[in-house]
Design an enzyme around this catalytic site. Structure first.
Site, PDB file in Angstrom:
ATOM      1  CE1 TYR A 156      -3.614   2.624   0.646  1.00  0.00           C
ATOM      2  CE2 TYR A 156      -2.180   3.303   2.487  1.00  0.00           C
ATOM      3  CZ  TYR A 156      -3.517   3.590   1.654  1.00  0.00           C
ATOM      4  OH  TYR A 156      -4.264   4.693   1.688  1.00  0.00           O
ATOM      5  CG  ASP A 251       5.878   3.868   0.502  1.00  0.00           C
ATOM      6  OD1 ASP A 251       6.086   4.549   1.475  1.00  0.00           O
ATOM      7  OD2 ASP A 251       4.567   3.497   0.390  1.00  0.00           O
ATOM      8  CE  LYS A 279       1.220   5.127   8.095  1.00  0.00           C
ATOM      9  NZ  LYS A 279       1.233   4.210   6.993  1.00  0.00           N
TER      10      LYS A 279
HETATM   11  C1  LIG Z   1       0.497   4.668   5.839  1.00  0.00           C
HETATM   12  C2  LIG Z   1       1.209   4.495   4.472  1.00  0.00           C
HETATM   13  C3  LIG Z   1       1.151   5.379   3.134  1.00  0.00           C
HETATM   14  C4  LIG Z   1       0.249   6.435   3.319  1.00  0.00           C
HETATM   15  O1  LIG Z   1       0.383   7.439   4.147  1.00  0.00           O
HETATM   16  P1  LIG Z   1      -0.784   8.292   4.784  1.00  0.00           P
HETATM   17  O2  LIG Z   1      -0.089   9.429   5.331  1.00  0.00           O
HETATM   18  O3  LIG Z   1      -1.703   7.579   5.063  1.00  0.00           O
HETATM   19  O4  LIG Z   1      -1.041   9.199   3.284  1.00  0.00           O
HETATM   20  C5  LIG Z   1       1.995   5.258   2.282  1.00  0.00           C
HETATM   21  N1  LIG Z   1       2.770   4.132   2.126  1.00  0.00           N
HETATM   22  C6  LIG Z   1       2.933   3.098   3.194  1.00  0.00           C
HETATM   23  C7  LIG Z   1       3.979   2.186   3.267  1.00  0.00           C
HETATM   24  C8  LIG Z   1       2.321   3.339   4.450  1.00  0.00           C
HETATM   25  O5  LIG Z   1       2.409   2.493   5.486  1.00  0.00           O
END
Ligand SMILES: *Cc1c(COP(=O)(O)O)cnc(C)c1O
Length: 442
Positions: A156, A251, A279
């Site tokens: 994701y 990511d 995060k």
């Molecule tokens: C949470 C997450 C996102 C999205 O971040 P948001 O701040 O919710 O938009 C993208 N990539 C990874 C791996 C994530 O865990």
């Protein structure tokens, strides 16, 4: 859906205010929430409304206390309401909440990120993980003058249109929209492959190589439950992208400052071209970031021509929380402690499920982990998807009643924070043992 037998055990008197609040919220917001992961959709039943957090604990509006293993889905690695972070946000707020102009705090957070994350030479601050991945993809496409992006099923990267794509049913590499509103035009340049499958990646590069701008991946997956990459997969990612002139986008929105201070790339020895963060980098306030080699980052406006902007990017409150969090992580380095506590929890959950006779595996990387209700080791989305989600929801509700707040989906990793103590872990393990034994008897 869900597990009526178990959710029915919750004493309704202990949830009255949450129930009333959710009834009202459903009239005000779609599904009663501002992000679907909170709605308990994967386990049935209704979400809980919280009033405050303190260290490893959350307190709901009915006065119940929970040991928290969600940590706001990742950011709260220091626990809730850390006094230093609170202090930093309060003193920033007193100086003004937004200027839309450069501040020293932006330099400081950028410096901390660049010093921590090995492959990042220059960085751009944004407001969320989604913005970071969206911008990194645009940059990769602008830099390479190519269109196609590869992603992996079960990874994701936020709600970026071109990444809301599922693998097509026939061709392994044909992307189709997995949300209404995402056009087929948007997704036709996204190829979806299986995680941990170097051969599939190689075949795709052989076929589409000259059109591929980038490969984006989670270096440790958190978003299909915790799934570690194999060494072969990691080296194929790097070798094939280099060979075909595509960028590798790591990511690290979840793993950055989580599995190590320098992220998964420092823990696993990967050198991506671009990295996305979010995060933890915002310490519980809205921050995202993308960065990489200076030569690539200098293609972003106004140094270069790839457009990307943000009214609140580098916001003083958000950068203050991020700086305070990163400095604490750098100076106090809780990672050895996190490793220890997390190993204790993983071993305890594994033992409890084994004693109960429940087919399972436990996957863990640092302070991310998942108890999968599946006897087969989870390496990709296909295996993850074969988990017994009915059993998971019984487990979730069983623990919730005992004051343990686990991720409300089999496909989300739990997080241990530096505020958890061995006593919290042990209480969790004994509650899990009780719940799993009960599930096994049903
Ligand atoms: C949470 C997450 C996102 C999205 O971040 P948001 O701040 O919710 O938009 C993208 N990539 C990874 C791996 C994530 O865990």
């Amino acid at each position: 859906m869900g597990a009526p037998g178990f959710s029915g055990n919750i004493d309704p008197n202990r949830r009255r205010r949450s129930q009333a609040a959710f009834a009202r919220a459903k009239q005000l917001m779609p599904g009663g929430v501002n992000s679907p992961a909170r709605a308990f959709g994967g386990v049935g039943g209704e979400p809980i409304f919280f009033e405050r957090g303190d260290g490893a604990y959350l307190f709901d509006i009915d006065g119940n206390r929970y040991i928290d293993y969600i940590g706001s889905w990742g950011p709260m690695i220091l626990g809730h309401n850390h006094p230093h972070v609170l202090q930093a946000v309060q003193s920033a707020a007193a100086r003004g909440t937004s200027f839309g102009a450069p501040t020293l705090a932006e330099n400081e957070l950028a410096e901390l990120i660049i010093e921590a994350v090995p492959s990042v030479e220059k960085v751009r601050l944004v407001n969320s993980g989604t913005e970071a991945t969206m911008s990194a993809l645009r940059l990769a496409r602008g830099f390479t003058s190519r269109d196609v992006v590869i992603k992996f099923a079960g990874n994701y990267h936020g709600h970026v249109d071109s990444l809301l794509v599922a693998a097509g049913s026939s061709a392994a590499t044909l992307g189709v929209p997995n949300s209404p509103g995402v056009t087929s035009g948007t997704t036709k340049d996204t190829l979806v492959l299986s995680y941990n499958d170097p051969a599939g990646l190689e075949a795709t590069f052989a076929e589409h190589g000259p059109r591929i701008a980038a490969v984006i991946f989670e270096p440790v997956v958190g978003n299909m439950g915790c799934v570690a990459p194999t060494a072969d997969f990691l080296s194929a990612l790097r070798d094939l992208t280099v060979k075909h002139g595509a960028l590798l986008i790591c990511d690290e929105v979840m793993t950055g400052f989580r599995v190590a201070y320098g992220g998964a790339q420092s823990r696993l020895g990967i050198t991506p071209d671009l990295t996305t963060l979010g995060k933890i980098v915002g310490g519980g306030l809205p921050v995202g970031a993308y960065g990489g080699r200076a030569k690539i980052m200098d293609h972003v406006l106004p140094a270069g021509k790839v457009f990307q902007a943000g009214t609140l990017s580098g916001n003083p409150l958000a950068t203050a929380a991020g700086i305070a969090t990163l400095k604490l992580l750098r100076d106090e380095s809780p990672y050895a402690k996190l490793e220890q506590l997390s190993a204790r929890l993983a071993a305890g959950l594994d033992r409890a499920a084994t004693v109960a006779g429940i087919p399972h595996t436990v996957a863990r990387v640092g302070s991310m982990m998942t108890l999968f209700f599946n006897p087969e080791a989870v390496t990709n989305w296909e295996v993850a998807n074969a988990c017994d989600v009915e059993q998971f929801s019984k487990y979730f509700w069983g623990l919730l009643v005992q004051g343990i707040y686990m991720p409300c989906s089999q496909f989300e990793a739990l997080f241990v924070s530096a505020a958890h103590r061995a006593a919290d872990i042990d209480a969790t393990v004994s509650a899990a043992a009780e719940v799993l034994a009960k599930i096994a008897r049903i």
